[in-house]
Each structure stands twice: as structure tokens, then as C-alpha cells.
Design an enzyme around this catalytic site. Structure first.
Site, short mmCIF file in Angstrom:
data_model
loop_
_atom_site.label_atom_id
_atom_site.label_comp_id
_atom_site.label_asym_id
_atom_site.label_seq_id
_atom_site.Cartn_x
_atom_site.Cartn_y
_atom_site.Cartn_z
N GLU A 1 0.84 -1.19 0.00
CA GLU A 1 0.00 0.00 0.00
C GLU A 1 0.88 1.25 0.00
O GLU A 1 1.96 1.25 0.56
CB GLU A 1 -0.97 -0.01 1.20
CG GLU A 1 -0.33 -0.34 2.55
CD GLU A 1 0.29 0.87 3.23
OE1 GLU A 1 -0.02 2.01 2.81
OE2 GLU A 1 1.07 0.68 4.15
N GLU A 10 5.68 10.86 2.69
CA GLU A 10 6.74 10.02 2.11
C GLU A 10 6.63 9.89 0.59
O GLU A 10 7.39 9.14 -0.02
CB GLU A 10 6.79 8.63 2.76
CG GLU A 10 7.22 8.69 4.22
CD GLU A 10 7.47 7.34 4.83
OE1 GLU A 10 6.74 6.38 4.49
OE2 GLU A 10 8.41 7.23 5.65
#
Length: 210
Positions: A1, A10
Site C-alpha cells: 500500500e 513520504e
């Protein structure tokens, strides 16, 4: 995921978009295919004292310089649903089949209406993802009103509490972009204006999610 805190932390979605543009066939599918980030406001007096105001007196030592650092960094944690003071509004709505990397940097106006008279100590963000291109569409939410997930919620603490009465509105805008020095980090700006019966506030605050 690929989902990170605040959905975008991120920059993992960027790699999904790269793979989509390079390898996905016409008519191909991506799961999940829709995602929405929401913003709300919460009362967290006791928790803010423990996390932020704590630095003013650390076993007798004044470490308020660290309080300034703590205020710059959003906190990822679980928010009690009972602490939510306002409605939640969408601040980013993306279709992963068609969005671009540029769409992940955004500036969105918002209006939050108080559902009770209380104090606001922080704004809180959460997200939802949906699988809409299957016979029985489904999805999940990281809302304070939903079941716990490891993404929790993202909390943006304010230096000073806002006193708000039921029905009053906080207007503002939120900005989000990748940090120039480290694209995995997010620079998030919150600008808000409030004219209430008890208090008037006009402020801009900057955060860095890292």
C-alpha cells in the site's frame, strides 16, 4: 500500500503514478482508485498540555525552546471522536487513475462550522480511500469516528486555543507541498480567520510533517 500519514507523507503515491503512466494498459484498473483528505478541528486541552506545554517546565527546567520545535511538527495519533468540535470538510479529492504529480501539491480554502461551544486546540486531518471500480464498491476511513487504523489522524496544534460558540465558522485555507530538501517530507501551511462572539483570530501557521 502507498498511503502514508496525511495520505501523502513520504511521497509514495508518486511511484504509483509513475508505474501507472509507464505500464498501465488503456482500460486498466488501479486499487484503490479514489482518495479524499478531510480537515476538522478538535478540543484537546489536556493532551496539548502533556505534549506541547510540557516543555515549559520539565522537572523544574524551562525548555520552552523545544516547545517551538514541537509546535512545528504535526502529531500522528488517535483522536477521540468526542473531542471533535466542528464538521469535517474535504481539502483534497483525487482520482488515482487520472491525477498528476502536480495535483498532490494543493491550496484549498475551507470553512469549519462548530457543532458545539468549546475550545479549539488543533486542526486534525484524516483520509478515506475507495475501491469504486468493482461490482460492490467499498472503502475505508481513517476518521476519528471510524475504527482504528495504523494511519491514525494527523494533528496540527495551535499555539493558542480558539474559543468558539455553536454555529460559528472558522474560514481559511490549507497549503501542502513536498519539502524542497527532502521530497518525502511535507510542508503544510494553515491560514485561518475567525470572528466570533468571544474572540477574533487571524493567523498563519507553518508545519513540517517529517
Amino acid at each position: 500500500e502507498w498511503m502514508g500519514y496525511f495520505l501523502l507523507y513520504e511521497s509514495m503515491l508518486n511511484t504509483v503514478l509513475y508505474a501507472r503512466d509507464k505500464w498501465l494498459r488503456p482500460g486498466g484498473l488501479i486499487f484503490p482508485d479514489k482518495a479524499v483528505i478531510y480537515l476538522s478541528a478538535v478540543e484537546q486541552e489536556q493532551i496539548k498540555k502533556e505534549r506541547i506545554d510540557f516543555w515549559e517546565n520539565v522537572y523544574g527546567f524551562d525548555m520552552s525552546a523545544l516547545k517551538e520545535v514541537a509546535l512545528l511538527e504535526p502529531v500522528v495519533d488517535v483522536v477521540d471522536a468526542d473531542s471533535v468540535v466542528t464538521n469535517a470538510v474535504p481539502i483534497l479529492n483525487i482520482d488515482i487513475l487520472t491525477c498528476t504529480e502536480e495535483d498532490l501539491s494543493f491550496i484549498t480554502p475551507f470553512q469549519l462550522r462548530a457543532n458545539r461551544s468549546d475550545y479549539i486546540h488543533a486542526f486534525v486531518a484524516f483520509f478515506e480511500c475507495a475501491f469504486t471500480r468493482i461490482p460492490k464498491p467499498l472503502g475505508f476511513s481513517t476518521s476519528p469516528h471510524s475504527m482504528y487504523t495504523h494511519w491514525k489522524q494527523t494533528i496540527f496544534y495551535l499555539r493558542d486555543a480558539i474559543t468558539i460558540c455553536e454555529g460559528e465558522v472558522i474560514s481559511g485555507r490549507i497549503e501542502c507541498r513536498s519539502n524542497k530538501k527532502n521530497e518525502r517530507d511535507l510542508d503544510i501551511g494553515l491560514e485561518f480567520n475567525f470572528e466570533g462572539r468571544r474572540q477574533n483570530v487571524n493567523k498563519r501557521v507553518e508545519f513540517r510533517l517529517r
